[in-house]
Design an enzyme around this catalytic site. Structure first.
Site, PDB file in Angstrom:
ATOM      1  N   SER A   1       0.832  -1.201   0.000  1.00 52.75           N
ATOM      2  CA  SER A   1       0.000   0.000   0.000  1.00 52.75           C
ATOM      3  C   SER A   1       0.866   1.250   0.000  1.00 52.75           C
ATOM      4  CB  SER A   1      -0.884   0.009   1.253  1.00 52.75           C
ATOM      5  OG  SER A   1      -1.610   1.226   1.323  1.00 52.75           O
TER       6      SER A   1
ATOM      7  N   TYR B   1      -1.313  -1.033  10.575  1.00 49.33           N
ATOM      8  CA  TYR B   1      -1.490  -1.231   9.126  1.00 49.33           C
ATOM      9  C   TYR B   1      -0.302  -0.638   8.362  1.00 49.33           C
ATOM     10  CZ  TYR B   1      -3.570  -1.063   4.451  1.00 49.33           C
ATOM     11  OH  TYR B   1      -3.806  -1.223   3.101  1.00 49.33           O
TER      12      TYR B   1
HETATM   13  N1  LIG Z   1      -8.855  -1.089  -1.369  1.00 51.66           N
HETATM   14  C1  LIG Z   1      -7.940  -0.165  -1.149  1.00 51.66           C
HETATM   15  O1  LIG Z   1      -8.237   1.032  -1.220  1.00 51.66           O
HETATM   16  C2  LIG Z   1      -6.513  -0.547  -0.848  1.00 51.66           C
HETATM   17  C3  LIG Z   1      -5.545   0.457  -0.828  1.00 51.66           C
HETATM   18  C4  LIG Z   1      -4.225   0.113  -0.538  1.00 51.66           C
HETATM   19  C5  LIG Z   1      -3.901  -1.206  -0.286  1.00 51.66           C
HETATM   20  N2  LIG Z   1      -4.854  -2.169  -0.313  1.00 51.66           N
HETATM   21  C6  LIG Z   1      -4.455  -3.556   0.000  1.00 51.66           C
HETATM   22  O2  LIG Z   1      -4.933  -4.416  -1.029  1.00 51.66           O
HETATM   23  C7  LIG Z   1      -5.353  -5.656  -0.461  1.00 51.66           C
HETATM   24  C8  LIG Z   1      -6.820  -5.939  -0.822  1.00 51.66           C
HETATM   25  O3  LIG Z   1      -7.586  -4.818  -0.438  1.00 51.66           O
HETATM   26  P1  LIG Z   1      -9.182  -4.833  -0.518  1.00 51.66           P
HETATM   27  O4  LIG Z   1      -9.667  -3.457  -0.321  1.00 51.66           O
HETATM   28  O5  LIG Z   1      -9.614  -5.619  -1.668  1.00 51.66           O
HETATM   29  O6  LIG Z   1      -9.497  -5.655   0.833  1.00 51.66           O
HETATM   30  P2  LIG Z   1     -10.921  -6.035   1.452  1.00 51.66           P
HETATM   31  O7  LIG Z   1     -12.035  -5.591   0.580  1.00 51.66           O
HETATM   32  O8  LIG Z   1     -10.928  -5.589   2.870  1.00 51.66           O
HETATM   33  O9  LIG Z   1     -10.865  -7.631   1.414  1.00 51.66           O
HETATM   34  C9  LIG Z   1      -9.951  -8.308   2.208  1.00 51.66           C
HETATM   35  C10 LIG Z   1      -9.892  -9.742   1.753  1.00 51.66           C
HETATM   36  O10 LIG Z   1      -9.054 -10.455   2.661  1.00 51.66           O
HETATM   37  C11 LIG Z   1      -9.794 -11.542   3.226  1.00 51.66           C
HETATM   38  N3  LIG Z   1      -9.401 -11.704   4.622  1.00 51.66           N
HETATM   39  C12 LIG Z   1      -9.597 -10.826   5.640  1.00 51.66           C
HETATM   40  N4  LIG Z   1      -9.149 -11.350   6.783  1.00 51.66           N
HETATM   41  C13 LIG Z   1      -8.653 -12.574   6.488  1.00 51.66           C
HETATM   42  C14 LIG Z   1      -8.065 -13.610   7.249  1.00 51.66           C
HETATM   43  N5  LIG Z   1      -7.897 -13.495   8.575  1.00 51.66           N
HETATM   44  N6  LIG Z   1      -7.662 -14.738   6.617  1.00 51.66           N
HETATM   45  C15 LIG Z   1      -7.833 -14.875   5.271  1.00 51.66           C
HETATM   46  N7  LIG Z   1      -8.393 -13.942   4.501  1.00 51.66           N
HETATM   47  C16 LIG Z   1      -8.795 -12.796   5.098  1.00 51.66           C
HETATM   48  C17 LIG Z   1     -11.250 -11.148   3.075  1.00 51.66           C
HETATM   49  O11 LIG Z   1     -12.090 -12.278   2.940  1.00 51.66           O
HETATM   50  P3  LIG Z   1     -12.870 -13.011   4.136  1.00 51.66           P
HETATM   51  O12 LIG Z   1     -13.558 -11.940   4.928  1.00 51.66           O
HETATM   52  O13 LIG Z   1     -13.805 -13.919   3.395  1.00 51.66           O
HETATM   53  O14 LIG Z   1     -11.830 -13.748   4.900  1.00 51.66           O
HETATM   54  C18 LIG Z   1     -11.247 -10.407   1.753  1.00 51.66           C
HETATM   55  O15 LIG Z   1     -11.321 -11.303   0.671  1.00 51.66           O
HETATM   56  C19 LIG Z   1      -5.138  -5.560   1.043  1.00 51.66           C
HETATM   57  O16 LIG Z   1      -3.890  -6.122   1.369  1.00 51.66           O
HETATM   58  C20 LIG Z   1      -5.111  -4.062   1.273  1.00 51.66           C
HETATM   59  O17 LIG Z   1      -4.363  -3.700   2.410  1.00 51.66           O
HETATM   60  C21 LIG Z   1      -6.171  -1.865  -0.581  1.00 51.66           C
END
Ligand SMILES: NC(=O)c1ccc[n+]([C@@H]2O[C@H](COP(=O)([O-])OP(=O)(O)OC[C@H]3O[C@@H](n4cnc5c(N)ncnc54)[C@H](OP(=O)(O)O)[C@@H]3O)[C@@H](O)[C@H]2O)c1
Length: 268
Positions: free
Chosen positions: A144, A157
């Site tokens: 990130s 985080y």
């Molecule tokens: N979206 C953004 O704006 C953004 C920006 C910068 C970085 N990122 C990074 O990109 C990645 C994906 O982001 P996102 O926004 O798509 O995330 P998200 O919508 O919060 O989804 C998180 C995913 O991780 C799974 N997860 C959560 N806890 C878990 C656990 N204990 N064990 C296994 N799986 C788990 C969730 O599925 P379940 O609940 O089914 O387990 C879900 O599929 C993350 O690493 C995030 O930090 C995102």
């Protein structure tokens, strides 16, 4: 050596595949013909995704419900990956908390480190020997822009993302001649679609619409970047500007400014 082409015996793995960026990565990989292993905790959501992708793209999709913050479950999954032909690993699952660490639930903070740091590190270590032996592989790590600088009120985080950002970009340097590509996805705000005004989270309400990038665009850009062994993919012009500003501005100046913004995300 390019990232391996799809093969019936090989699998592309996506963690956090049950929604948003992970779901988009799994969908884009399937559209490119890769057979998949998808993982997250919610098995029913993964099963529905697997059915959709198999029906639409004719690929095999194996579902693994795993809590990657649980060391026992994580080790079992890593052991399976170590024994399989894994062509691509998208180490994507991650969660965030907002607010001062002293006021947050210690168990949740520890689980976040297990997931965001060890959920990446353990799986990379599991697939790496096979990729190096085959002289081919692709590792995409979701870090990130938050890992570029200190962020008060988002400390665990930001620190976890600093780990994976640095790990990814360091690893890439080691593997350049090994045929294994390593790319860091370091986005700013990414979401699937504009949610209804009443369903928006505090984060979504505080970040203006023009700053958000779609998950589909992010997934395409990330996998194209991995193909070219790009060091870092930062989707969107605004995210690029934010990334440069947070990466190169003096940390003592950036920290209080960003900390004040994140204080609002923590509920203050
Ligand atoms: N979206 C953004 O704006 C953004 C920006 C910068 C970085 N990122 C990074 O990109 C990645 C994906 O982001 P996102 O926004 O798509 O995330 P998200 O919508 O919060 O989804 C998180 C995913 O991780 C799974 N997860 C959560 N806890 C878990 C656990 N204990 N064990 C296994 N799986 C788990 C969730 O599925 P379940 O609940 O089914 O387990 C879900 O599929 C993350 O690493 C995030 O930090 C995102």
């Amino acid at each position: 050596m390019p990232v391996p082409a799809p093969h019936p015996d090989a699998r592309a793995v996506v963690t956090g595949a049950s929604q948003n960026i992970g779901e988009a990565l799994a969908t884009e990989l399937a559209a490119r013909g890769h057979h998949l292993i998808v993982t997250a905790r919610r098995e029913d959501v993964l099963n529905a995704l697997a059915d959709r992708l198999t029906e639409r793209y004719g690929v095999t999709v194996e579902v693994r419900p795993v809590d990657l913050s649980d060391p026992t479950e994580r080790t079992k999954f890593a052991d399976e990956l170590a024994a399989r032909d894994i062509s691509i690993l998208c180490a994507n699952a991650g969660t965030a908390t907002f607010g001062p660490v002293s006021k947050l639930d210690p168990a949740e903070e520890k689980a976040q480190v297990q997931l965001n740091v060890l959920g990446v590190h353990d799986l990379v270590l599991a697939v790496l020997p096979g990729m190096v032996e085959r002289g081919a592989g692709g590792i995409l790590i979701s870090g990130s822009a938050a890992g570029n600088s200190p962020i008060p009120n988002n400390a665990t985080y930001a620190a976890s993302k600093a780990f994976v950002n640095t790990f990814s970009e360091s690893l890439r340097g080691e593997l350049k001649s090994a045929g294994v590509h390593v790319t860091l996805l370091a986005p700013g705000p990414v979401r699937e679609a504009l949610p209804d005004e009443h369903e928006q989270s505090l984060v979504e309400r505080l970040i203006p619409d023009f700053l958000w990038i779609s998950t589909q665009h992010t997934a395409k850009l990330s996998l194209d970047g991995l193909e070219r062994n790009k060091m870092r993919v930062v989707p969107g012009v605004t995210s690029k500007a934010m990334s440069v500003a947070s990466g190169y501005s003096p940390r003592a100046i950036v920290a209080p400014i960003v900390g004040a913004v994140y204080k609002k995300l923590g509920g203050d």
